[in-house]
Design a protein around this motif. Structure first.
Motif, short mmCIF file in Angstrom:
data_model
loop_
_atom_site.label_atom_id
_atom_site.label_comp_id
_atom_site.label_asym_id
_atom_site.label_seq_id
_atom_site.Cartn_x
_atom_site.Cartn_y
_atom_site.Cartn_z
N TYR A 1 28.45 -36.33 21.67
CA TYR A 1 29.04 -37.07 20.57
C TYR A 1 30.41 -36.52 20.15
O TYR A 1 31.06 -37.09 19.29
N SER A 2 30.82 -35.40 20.73
CA SER A 2 32.12 -34.81 20.39
C SER A 2 32.61 -34.00 21.58
O SER A 2 31.96 -33.96 22.64
N LYS A 3 33.73 -33.33 21.41
CA LYS A 3 34.29 -32.49 22.47
C LYS A 3 33.69 -31.09 22.49
O LYS A 3 33.98 -30.30 23.39
N SER A 4 32.87 -30.76 21.50
CA SER A 4 32.40 -29.39 21.34
C SER A 4 31.49 -28.97 22.49
O SER A 4 30.84 -29.80 23.15
N VAL A 5 31.43 -27.67 22.72
CA VAL A 5 30.60 -27.11 23.78
C VAL A 5 30.01 -25.79 23.28
O VAL A 5 30.62 -25.08 22.48
N LYS A 6 28.79 -25.47 23.73
CA LYS A 6 28.18 -24.20 23.35
C LYS A 6 27.52 -23.56 24.55
O LYS A 6 27.10 -24.24 25.50
N ALA A 7 27.45 -22.23 24.52
CA ALA A 7 26.77 -21.46 25.56
C ALA A 7 25.63 -20.70 24.92
O ALA A 7 25.83 -19.96 23.95
N LYS A 8 24.42 -20.89 25.43
CA LYS A 8 23.22 -20.26 24.88
C LYS A 8 22.72 -19.22 25.87
O LYS A 8 22.67 -19.47 27.08
N GLY A 9 22.37 -18.04 25.38
CA GLY A 9 21.89 -16.99 26.26
C GLY A 9 20.95 -16.04 25.55
O GLY A 9 20.88 -16.00 24.31
N ASP A 10 20.22 -15.25 26.31
CA ASP A 10 19.27 -14.26 25.77
C ASP A 10 20.01 -12.97 25.43
O ASP A 10 20.10 -12.05 26.24
N ILE A 11 20.52 -12.90 24.21
CA ILE A 11 21.21 -11.72 23.71
C ILE A 11 20.18 -10.71 23.24
O ILE A 11 19.19 -11.06 22.59
N GLU A 12 20.40 -9.44 23.54
CA GLU A 12 19.44 -8.41 23.16
C GLU A 12 19.70 -7.85 21.77
O GLU A 12 18.76 -7.63 20.99
N GLU A 13 20.97 -7.61 21.43
CA GLU A 13 21.27 -6.87 20.21
C GLU A 13 22.63 -7.27 19.66
O GLU A 13 23.58 -7.46 20.41
#
Length: 366
Positions: A87-99
């Motif tokens: 619905y927009s130009k936005s983008v996100k990156a999701k990952g398993d961050i530890e700390e």
């Protein structure tokens, strides 16, 4: 466990304490209210200034200025899931961050407004199984002038929602706490950071707009310029009006150029000779007879008119509210009362200049 009682039951936790020793409070602003999404809840934010503190993610310093595509180089141990917003130009990156900052994290998200812009927001869900809630309250209280103060909770449909912010030199650090109304149990705590480095944004994205604004300013002084004014019932504003509070120590023209460059909005600074002769409730057409170039300007900002630009006019009629008019000329927005003849005259002139038919879209102020 009662939220307000926790402030009397706090003990120092070693890892949080060590982190807090790096922080000193320089100033504190008043509490103010900011409405949440769709009016479901209100966030009471307490904004404070601290010295610049680096953001450490997985024990590595995160440098603002990175793009989504740079994450694999900084965190090769993490597999990121990249999601674009349809619905927009936005983008996100999701990952398993530890700390993050000593807190164990379930997962993290890195957000950007578009693939060709740097990351401007990060958000992390704290692992509640690995930490006592008292540690989070301690994190908050140790950064407040009044150590007994706990942020007010706002009642939503099923949860209390609280947000608290600390304003650092180049980003805002925030905590979002969600607590069940029925059980008083803390169900979710998010730690997030929002980029506020306007100098970084200007250096990366503002130079082209700055040059164009400088050129326009010079042209209005050196060439034959025709000006035609129109009055509005409502005062016009900076396009970044609601963000100016984050950058009070910077020149407004500088902030406008940086923010508009970042969002890829083709908005220029209105030339001095025009600004000095224009009221807040006036707009004007600027015509250079030697080049036949046209601009539309309010007291603060301007946009160049051309045949390819998108123009939208929404005339919102009274209903529960009193109604209003919004006219988008490219990236510049003109606000006014609804159904005014002056607005129709402005639209007619825009049609003559650009050669485009502008359709009036009607809605109701419900």
């Amino acid at each position: 466990m009662e939220f307000v009682v926790l402030k009397q039951r706090i003990n120092l936790i070693t890892n949080v304490y060590k982190y807090l020793q790096t922080i000193s409070i320089a100033d504190i602003n008043d509490i103010y209210e900011c409405f949440g999404h769709y009016g479901v809840y209100t966030n009471v934010m307490r904004k404070k200034k601290m010295k610049n503190t680096a953001l450490y993610i997985n024990r590595k310093k995160f440098d603002w200025g990175l793009a989504i595509e740079d994450l694999n180089d900084l965190y090769p141990e993490i597999t990121f899931e990249i999601n674009a917003n349809k619905y927009s130009k936005s983008v996100k990156a999701k990952g398993d961050i530890e700390e993050v900052l000593g807190f164990k994290i379930i997962q993290g998200e890195f957000h950007s407004i578009s693939p060709n812009r740097i990351i401007n927001r990060v958000e992390f869900e704290i692992d509640l199984d690995d930490i006592e809630f008292e540690e989070i309250v301690e994190f908050i209280n140790q950064n407040m002038i009044d150590p007994t103060y706990v942020p007010d909770r706002i009642k939503g449909n099923s949860h209390y929602n609280t947000k608290t912010f600390w304003h650092l030199n180049d980003y805002d650090l925030g905590l979002g706490i969600q607590q069940s109304i029925d059980t008083n149990k803390i169900t979710k705590i998010n730690l997030y950071a929002i980029l506020r480095d306007v100098e970084l944004l200007f250096n990366k994205y503002g130079s082209e707009l700055f040059t164009k604004s400088k050129t326009l300013n010079a042209e209005t002084k050196e060439t034959n310029t025709e000006i035609s004014k129109y009055q509005t019932k409502q005062n016009q504003m900076w396009s970044c009006q609601y963000e100016l509070g984050h950058y009070s120590s910077f020149n407004t023209e500088f902030v406008s150029t940086a923010i508009n460059g970042f969002y890829d909005r083709q908005i220029l600074i209105t030339p001095d000779t025009i600004t000095n002769n224009l009221r807040e409730n006036e707009i004007c057409f600027i015509h250079f007879s030697n080049t036949n170039n046209w601009y539309l300007a309010n007291k603060y900002e301007s946009v160049e008119l051309n045949q390819n630009m998108k123009i939208r006019w929404t005339n919102t009629l009274p209903a529960k509210g009193s109604g209003y008019s919004t006219l988008y000329i490219g990236d510049l927005k003109i606000i006014d009362d609804h159904s005014r003849e002056e607005t129709k005259n402005i639209v007619a002139k825009l049609e003559r200049i650009t050669g485009n038919k502008i359709i009036e879209s009607k809605a109701y102020d419900c």
